[in-house]
Design an enzyme around this catalytic site. Structure first.
Site, PDB file in Angstrom:
ATOM      1  N   SER A   1       0.822  -1.144   0.008  1.00 20.78           N
ATOM      2  CA  SER A   1      -0.134   0.198  -0.011  1.00 20.78           C
ATOM      3  C   SER A   1       0.905   1.120   0.231  1.00 20.78           C
ATOM      4  O   SER A   1       1.702   1.577  -0.923  1.00 20.78           O
ATOM      5  CB  SER A   1      -1.019   0.030   1.245  1.00 20.78           C
ATOM      6  OG  SER A   1      -1.857   0.779   1.010  1.00 20.78           O
TER       7      SER A   1
ATOM      8  N   HIS B   1      -7.944  -5.594   1.799  1.00 19.48           N
ATOM      9  CA  HIS B   1      -6.741  -4.945   1.842  1.00 19.48           C
ATOM     10  C   HIS B   1      -5.480  -5.457   2.488  1.00 19.48           C
ATOM     11  O   HIS B   1      -4.464  -5.362   2.281  1.00 19.48           O
ATOM     12  CB  HIS B   1      -7.102  -3.611   2.153  1.00 19.48           C
ATOM     13  CG  HIS B   1      -5.988  -2.362   1.882  1.00 19.48           C
ATOM     14  ND1 HIS B   1      -5.257  -2.224   0.788  1.00 19.48           N
ATOM     15  CD2 HIS B   1      -4.999  -1.800   2.862  1.00 19.48           C
ATOM     16  CE1 HIS B   1      -4.125  -1.399   0.748  1.00 19.48           C
ATOM     17  NE2 HIS B   1      -4.272  -1.191   1.949  1.00 19.48           N
TER      18      HIS B   1
END
Length: 262
Positions: A98, A234
């Site tokens: 990320s 995620h």
């Protein structure tokens, strides 16, 4: 001089297991708001051929009293000033999830352009390439009020589930998260006309995460490019089954990259 070098190393990097005989090093960059512990413990599970260095950013963990960095350049400058001697010494790879995928790339970019040093592999997780349309069109979120910011985070699954259960811990975590997001949102990078790197690049992602433009990362290298998808959203990489697959993959590639390096 040795003393200060080792002090600044300990300040910026968390290494659970020093492995002087390792064939390669894996430098890991945290997700937004994240610390170094998650990656540092990889050092305990990876084979003795890989030494794991987990980057610690200001404003968290042992650096909690330091002000957050405000831009990508500060991160790049600090990481390189501390790690450059090590990176010239033996093969290394970068791993970032990320926000960490952006910092990994920004560090690799500067290492190549300024110092002509290149990783043997770049592992990027859970992020679109910084110059991709998907990424450029993302609305800015770091200026939202805490309440709205949190609502947005929960909606995208961008918060480690263990934090949501604990409002007090969450309050402590929000400033670091917003600070990192501010860095990413203001990080600009144009697509290079020719590939910057020749090393392999692998992208990992969760199948249920919001879609990322992983394919756009292909432009950074003339070497092999691979995309591997995992079950989960995620934080798919926190699942122990997924983590094992990722670490097996990373180990295999680092152990074979040594041969190319020599």
């Amino acid at each position: 001089m040795e003393q200060t070098a080792s002090n600044s190393m300990d300040k910026v990097v968390n290494c659970f297991k020093k492995r002087p005989d390792a064939v390669a090093r894996l430098i890991c960059f945290p997700w937004a708001g994240g610390g170094s512990i998650h990656y540092a413990r990889w050092g305990n599970v990876l084979s003795s051929s890989v030494e794991v260095l987990a980057v610690k950013l200001p404003g968290r963990e042992s650096r909690a009293k330091e002000p957050f960095f405000e831009n990508m350049q500060q991160i790049v400058d600090e990481v390189i000033s501390v790690l450059l001697p090590l990176l010239k010494e033996k093969p290394f790879a970068l791993f970032g999830h990320s926000f960490g995928a952006f910092t990994s790339f920004a560090v690799a970019d500067a290492l190549k352009k300024i110092h002509n040093v290149e990783p043997v592999h770049i592992f990027l997780s859970g992020a679109s390439a910084p110059y991709s349309e998907t990424r450029i069109k993302t609305p800015k979120r770091s200026d939202l009020s805490d309440e709205d910011f949190l609502k947005w985070l929960i909606s995208i699954g961008g918060t480690p589930p263990e934090l949501l259960a604990n409002p007090e811990v969450l309050k402590l975590f929000l400033p670091a998260l917003k600070a990192d997001l501010h860095v990413v949102e203001n990080y600009r990078c144009n697509k290079a006309s020719i590939p910057l790197f020749s090393c392999p690049v692998t992208c990992f992602d969760g199948k249920d995460d919001i879609p990322h433009d992983l394919q756009a990362w292909k432009d950074i290298t003339s070497g092999d490019f691979t995309i591997k998808m995992f079950h989960g959203s995620h934080f798919y990489l926190k699942d122990s089954g997924n983590e094992k697959k990722i670490l097996d993959y990373v180990t295999k590639h680092l152990e074979t990259s040594e041969m190319d390096y020599l």
